[in-house]
Design a protein around this motif. Structure first.
Motif, PDB file in Angstrom:
ATOM      1  N   PRO A   1      -4.371   6.632   2.576  1.00  0.00           N
ATOM      2  CA  PRO A   1      -3.685   5.358   2.328  1.00  0.00           C
ATOM      3  C   PRO A   1      -2.430   5.185   3.181  1.00  0.00           C
ATOM      4  CG  PRO A   1      -4.253   6.402   0.255  1.00  0.00           C
ATOM      5  CD  PRO A   1      -4.577   7.375   1.343  1.00  0.00           C
ATOM      6  N   LYS A   2      -1.676   6.261   3.345  1.00  0.00           N
ATOM      7  CA  LYS A   2      -0.447   6.156   4.133  1.00  0.00           C
ATOM      8  C   LYS A   2      -0.746   6.030   5.623  1.00  0.00           C
ATOM      9  CE  LYS A   2       2.248   8.297   0.594  1.00  0.00           C
ATOM     10  NZ  LYS A   2       2.809   9.468   0.026  1.00  0.00           N
TER      11      LYS A   2
ATOM     12  N   LEU B   1       0.819  -1.206   0.000  1.00  0.00           N
ATOM     13  CA  LEU B   1       0.000   0.000   0.000  1.00  0.00           C
ATOM     14  C   LEU B   1       0.860   1.265   0.000  1.00  0.00           C
ATOM     15  CD1 LEU B   1      -2.975   0.903   0.114  1.00  0.00           C
ATOM     16  CD2 LEU B   1      -2.803   0.880   2.585  1.00  0.00           C
TER      17      LEU B   1
ATOM     18  N   ALA C   1      -4.322  13.482  -1.333  1.00  0.00           N
ATOM     19  CA  ALA C   1      -4.882  12.184  -1.710  1.00  0.00           C
ATOM     20  C   ALA C   1      -4.121  11.017  -1.091  1.00  0.00           C
ATOM     21  CB  ALA C   1      -4.881  12.052  -3.232  1.00  0.00           C
ATOM     22  N   GLY C   2      -2.889  11.230  -0.684  1.00  0.00           N
ATOM     23  CA  GLY C   2      -2.099  10.150  -0.115  1.00  0.00           C
ATOM     24  C   GLY C   2      -2.170  10.029   1.391  1.00  0.00           C
TER      25      GLY C   2
ATOM     26  N   LEU D   1       1.475   9.866  -4.290  1.00  0.00           N
ATOM     27  CA  LEU D   1       0.341  10.719  -3.929  1.00  0.00           C
ATOM     28  C   LEU D   1       0.760  11.724  -2.860  1.00  0.00           C
ATOM     29  CD1 LEU D   1      -2.475   8.026  -3.702  1.00  0.00           C
ATOM     30  CD2 LEU D   1      -2.070   9.642  -5.563  1.00  0.00           C
TER      31      LEU D   1
ATOM     32  N   ALA E   1       2.317   1.615  -3.481  1.00  0.00           N
ATOM     33  CA  ALA E   1       1.318   2.016  -4.476  1.00  0.00           C
ATOM     34  C   ALA E   1       0.892   3.468  -4.315  1.00  0.00           C
ATOM     35  CB  ALA E   1       0.095   1.109  -4.382  1.00  0.00           C
ATOM     36  N   SER E   2       0.946   3.993  -3.106  1.00  0.00           N
ATOM     37  CA  SER E   2       0.511   5.366  -2.877  1.00  0.00           C
ATOM     38  C   SER E   2       1.685   6.320  -2.695  1.00  0.00           C
ATOM     39  CB  SER E   2      -0.396   5.438  -1.644  1.00  0.00           C
ATOM     40  OG  SER E   2       0.324   5.101  -0.483  1.00  0.00           O
TER      41      SER E   2
END
Length: 148
Positions: free
Chosen positions: A41-42, A20, A37-38, A27, A23-24
């Motif tokens: 997820p982070k 994850l 936007a990140g 962002l 992938a982020s």
């Protein structure tokens, strides 16, 4: 050292968190007052790492991996398959149809409950959720390509 169930699950959480994060990675995180936007997820990945490591550290309290019964595996696979189909159909069918089908499939298909009960519960939960978000909170839900 005996491999225990929490060691495996904790390791899986940490591995998923690293994927994850990767992938982020591009962002923007932003700031607390203006999150990017990140950020989510982070943040979720960080929490997965922390809780995964806690599971690994406290793993000796869980059952040895070799002693776990896999009798419930077919049920778990049905739940995962139903969720995967719902994820795939969500943008096409929209919130109302997808969630009603998801709940019905989980209650009737995976849990083997009465179909009338499953239908009533599914429609009731979706209607209540739709009213709460779309009407009361004025937060749009996914309408899908067919309009609702």
């Amino acid at each position: 050292m005996t491999l225990r169930s929490d060691h495996v699950v904790g390791g899986a959480f940490v591995a998923f968190a690293l994927v994850l994060i990767a992938a982020s990675g591009d962002l923007p995180v932003g700031t607390l007052s203006f999150p990017g936007a990140g950020m989510m997820p982070k943040l979720i990945a960080l929490l997965l790492v922390v809780f995964g490591l806690l599971l690994i550290i406290r793993g000796r309290e869980s059952a040895p991996l070799a002693s776990i019964s896999w009798a419930d595996l077919p049920h778990a696979l049905r739940v995962v398959a139903i969720a995967a189909v719902a994820i795939a159909l969500y943008q096409t069918l929209g919130f109302v149809i997808t969630m009603a089908l998801l709940l019905f499939a989980l209650i009737f298909g995976a849990e083997r409950q009465n179909p009338v009960y499953a239908l009533g519960f599914s429609l009731g939960v979706v209607a209540l959720t739709y009213f709460l978000f779309e009407v009361a909170l004025k937060t749009p839900l996914e309408h899908g390509s067919i309009g609702f």
